[in-house]
Design an enzyme around this catalytic site. Sequence first.
Site, PDB file in Angstrom:
ATOM      1  N   TYR A  51      43.491  34.868  45.587  1.00  0.00           N
ATOM      2  CA  TYR A  51      44.882  34.700  45.168  1.00  0.00           C
ATOM      3  C   TYR A  51      44.966  34.729  43.656  1.00  0.00           C
ATOM      4  O   TYR A  51      44.193  34.048  42.979  1.00  0.00           O
ATOM      5  CB  TYR A  51      45.465  33.379  45.685  1.00  0.00           C
ATOM      6  CG  TYR A  51      46.553  33.632  46.700  1.00  0.00           C
ATOM      7  CD1 TYR A  51      47.738  34.246  46.289  1.00  0.00           C
ATOM      8  CD2 TYR A  51      46.394  33.306  48.034  1.00  0.00           C
ATOM      9  CE1 TYR A  51      48.731  34.526  47.220  1.00  0.00           C
ATOM     10  CE2 TYR A  51      47.380  33.584  48.958  1.00  0.00           C
ATOM     11  CZ  TYR A  51      48.554  34.198  48.547  1.00  0.00           C
ATOM     12  OH  TYR A  51      49.523  34.485  49.467  1.00  0.00           O
ATOM     13  N   GLU A  53      48.301  34.952  41.768  1.00  0.00           N
ATOM     14  CA  GLU A  53      49.706  35.022  41.337  1.00  0.00           C
ATOM     15  C   GLU A  53      49.780  34.843  39.838  1.00  0.00           C
ATOM     16  O   GLU A  53      49.096  33.986  39.261  1.00  0.00           O
ATOM     17  CB  GLU A  53      50.519  33.930  42.047  1.00  0.00           C
ATOM     18  CG  GLU A  53      50.820  34.278  43.489  1.00  0.00           C
ATOM     19  CD  GLU A  53      51.629  33.192  44.199  1.00  0.00           C
ATOM     20  OE1 GLU A  53      51.890  32.139  43.593  1.00  0.00           O
ATOM     21  OE2 GLU A  53      51.987  33.412  45.366  1.00  0.00           O
ATOM     22  N   ASP A 197      61.037  58.341  38.790  1.00  0.00           N
ATOM     23  CA  ASP A 197      60.117  58.004  39.882  1.00  0.00           C
ATOM     24  C   ASP A 197      59.222  59.220  40.102  1.00  0.00           C
ATOM     25  O   ASP A 197      59.594  60.172  40.768  1.00  0.00           O
ATOM     26  CB  ASP A 197      60.945  57.682  41.135  1.00  0.00           C
ATOM     27  CG  ASP A 197      60.074  57.379  42.339  1.00  0.00           C
ATOM     28  OD1 ASP A 197      58.842  57.537  42.245  1.00  0.00           O
ATOM     29  OD2 ASP A 197      60.643  56.984  43.388  1.00  0.00           O
ATOM     30  N   THR A 223      53.681  55.985  42.789  1.00  0.00           N
ATOM     31  CA  THR A 223      52.645  55.542  43.709  1.00  0.00           C
ATOM     32  C   THR A 223      51.317  55.916  43.066  1.00  0.00           C
ATOM     33  O   THR A 223      51.271  56.710  42.127  1.00  0.00           O
ATOM     34  CB  THR A 223      52.730  56.274  45.067  1.00  0.00           C
ATOM     35  OG1 THR A 223      52.592  57.679  44.817  1.00  0.00           O
ATOM     36  CG2 THR A 223      54.048  56.028  45.758  1.00  0.00           C
ATOM     37  N   LYS A 226      49.217  59.448  45.913  1.00  0.00           N
ATOM     38  CA  LYS A 226      49.610  60.836  46.218  1.00  0.00           C
ATOM     39  C   LYS A 226      48.774  61.777  45.338  1.00  0.00           C
ATOM     40  O   LYS A 226      47.556  61.767  45.461  1.00  0.00           O
ATOM     41  CB  LYS A 226      51.122  60.979  46.079  1.00  0.00           C
ATOM     42  CG  LYS A 226      51.853  60.107  47.112  1.00  0.00           C
ATOM     43  CD  LYS A 226      53.363  60.184  47.027  1.00  0.00           C
ATOM     44  CE  LYS A 226      54.004  59.224  48.035  1.00  0.00           C
ATOM     45  NZ  LYS A 226      55.468  59.169  47.900  1.00  0.00           N
ATOM     46  N   ARG A 232      46.222  53.313  48.106  1.00  0.00           N
ATOM     47  CA  ARG A 232      47.638  53.185  48.453  1.00  0.00           C
ATOM     48  C   ARG A 232      48.248  52.048  47.640  1.00  0.00           C
ATOM     49  O   ARG A 232      47.850  50.890  47.769  1.00  0.00           O
ATOM     50  CB  ARG A 232      47.756  52.904  49.954  1.00  0.00           C
ATOM     51  CG  ARG A 232      49.163  52.887  50.511  1.00  0.00           C
ATOM     52  CD  ARG A 232      49.125  53.108  52.009  1.00  0.00           C
ATOM     53  NE  ARG A 232      48.588  54.431  52.275  1.00  0.00           N
ATOM     54  CZ  ARG A 232      49.311  55.555  52.273  1.00  0.00           C
ATOM     55  NH1 ARG A 232      50.611  55.516  52.070  1.00  0.00           N
ATOM     56  NH2 ARG A 232      48.734  56.716  52.484  1.00  0.00           N
TER      57      ARG A 232
END
Length: 415
Positions: A51, A53, A197, A223, A226, A232
Site C-alpha cells: 500500500y 497511498e 488524450d 494509456t 497501446k 495496462r
Amino acid sequence: MNCIERQDPKVWAAIAGEVARQRDGLELIASENYSSPAVMQACGTVLTNKYAEGYPGKRYYGGCEFVDVAEDLARDRAKELFGAEHVNVQPHAGAQANTAVYVSVLEAGDTVLGLDLAHGGHLTHGMRLNISGRLYHFVSYGVRPDTHRIDFDQVAALARQHKPRLIVAGASAYPREIPHGVFAQIARDCGAKLLVDMAHYAGLVAARLHDDPVPVSDYVSTTTHKTLRGPRGGMILCKARYAKEIDQAVFPGTQGGPLMHVIAGKAVCFREALTPQFKQYARQIVDNAKTLAEVLSSGGLELVSGGTDNHLILADVTPLGVTGRAAEKAMERCGITVNKNMIPFDRRKPLDPSGIRIGTPALTSRGMGPDAMRLIGRWILQVLRSPDDEELCTRVRGEVSELCCQFSLPGESEG
Ligand SMILES: *Cc1c(COP(=O)(O)O)cnc(C)c1O
C-alpha cells in the site's frame, strides 16, 4: 509445474489458452500490443503487496522506501520521454486518467467539446452512459464528410457558440495525424483549457513520429499499454502549474492506493521507449499500416480518409458485400483478430456497423514487416470476399499458423 498450475488448474487452463491464442493468431486489434518480458515480470512482483497511498516522500503508509524508488523512476523517465513538466503515473487505466483531469478542471454541468464516438472518439469523451457524459455537458464535433479529417471549422464554431471550459482532442479510431496546435489556438480563442488524450498514439509521439501534444496543451492523458507497449495502465502529463491539482484529483480525488507493481512496469516500459530500437519499432508500425492499407484499398475496401498516417486503418467493408460484424466473425474463424467499428456517417448500427478497425502495433512487436503485411492483406481480402467458404477458411487458418510459427512472441525464445 508452476504454482498456479498446481493449485488452481482451472485458472491455469484459462491462462494457457490465452497464451496459445496470442501465439497462434494474428492480433490486429489497434489498441492491443505485446509488452516485453521485462514489463510483464515487473507486474508479477511483490510490489503488488504494497500500500502506498500518497506520492514518493509523502506517503500515508510506512515501508515505502523501495516503491518510492520505482515511482520516481517512472515519473523521471516519463518526463524525459515526453518532455513534460509534471507527470502522474498512478492512474489505473486511461479512463481513470481522463476522469482525474475532468475532476481537477470541471464542475458538474460544465461544457466540454469532444470528438463524437461515431467519428472515432472514446467513451470517456462524453458518451451518455459514461461518467463523463453523465456529469458534464459534452458537445461533440466530428470529421468532414468529404475528407474524414477533423472538421476544425466546426470545432471553432462550437467553441464560439458554447464557450466550453475544456476541449478534448485525441481519438480511438482516427487514422490520421492530429494537429494539436489547431486545437490549442481554438482553446485559447475561447478561453478553454486543452486536454489531449493520446492513449492510442502515445508510442508514436514518444518516437517523434506524430505531432507532439505536450508543448501546446494544458493536460495530456494516455494509456501505457497501446502503442507505448507497456503494462495496462494510465498516466497524466501536465504543466507544472497544474501539478498539485492533478495529483490531488488522482489521489485522493478518484483513486485509493496506486498499483505499485504496474508503476514499476511503467518505469521499465519508459526506459525501453527511450531507446533507438523503440524509435525503429514505431517507424515499422507506421510503415506496416501503410503497406497493409495499400493492399486492402487496391482490393476494394473503402478506407476512411483514403489511408493512414499512423498505426491504424478504418475500413468500410460493405463494398465487398459484408457487414462489420460478419467481417469480424469470418476473420476470427481464420485466426485474424480485428474489431468491428462504426465509420463516420455510418448508416448501420454500432452492434453491426459498416467498418472494421485494423492496427499494426502488436504484429510489429512480433517482428513482422511489409512482406507479412502483404500476405495478411491478401488473406483478409480473400476471407471478406467469401466469408462463408469453409474450405478457404481452413486453408487461410493453416497459412496464418505457419506465419505465426515464424514470428515468436516477444521474449518467447528466451523461455
Ligand atoms: C483506450 C482509450 C482510453 C481508455 O483506456 P482504458 O485503459 O481502456 O481505460 C481513453 N481514451 C482513448 C482515446 C482511448 O483510446
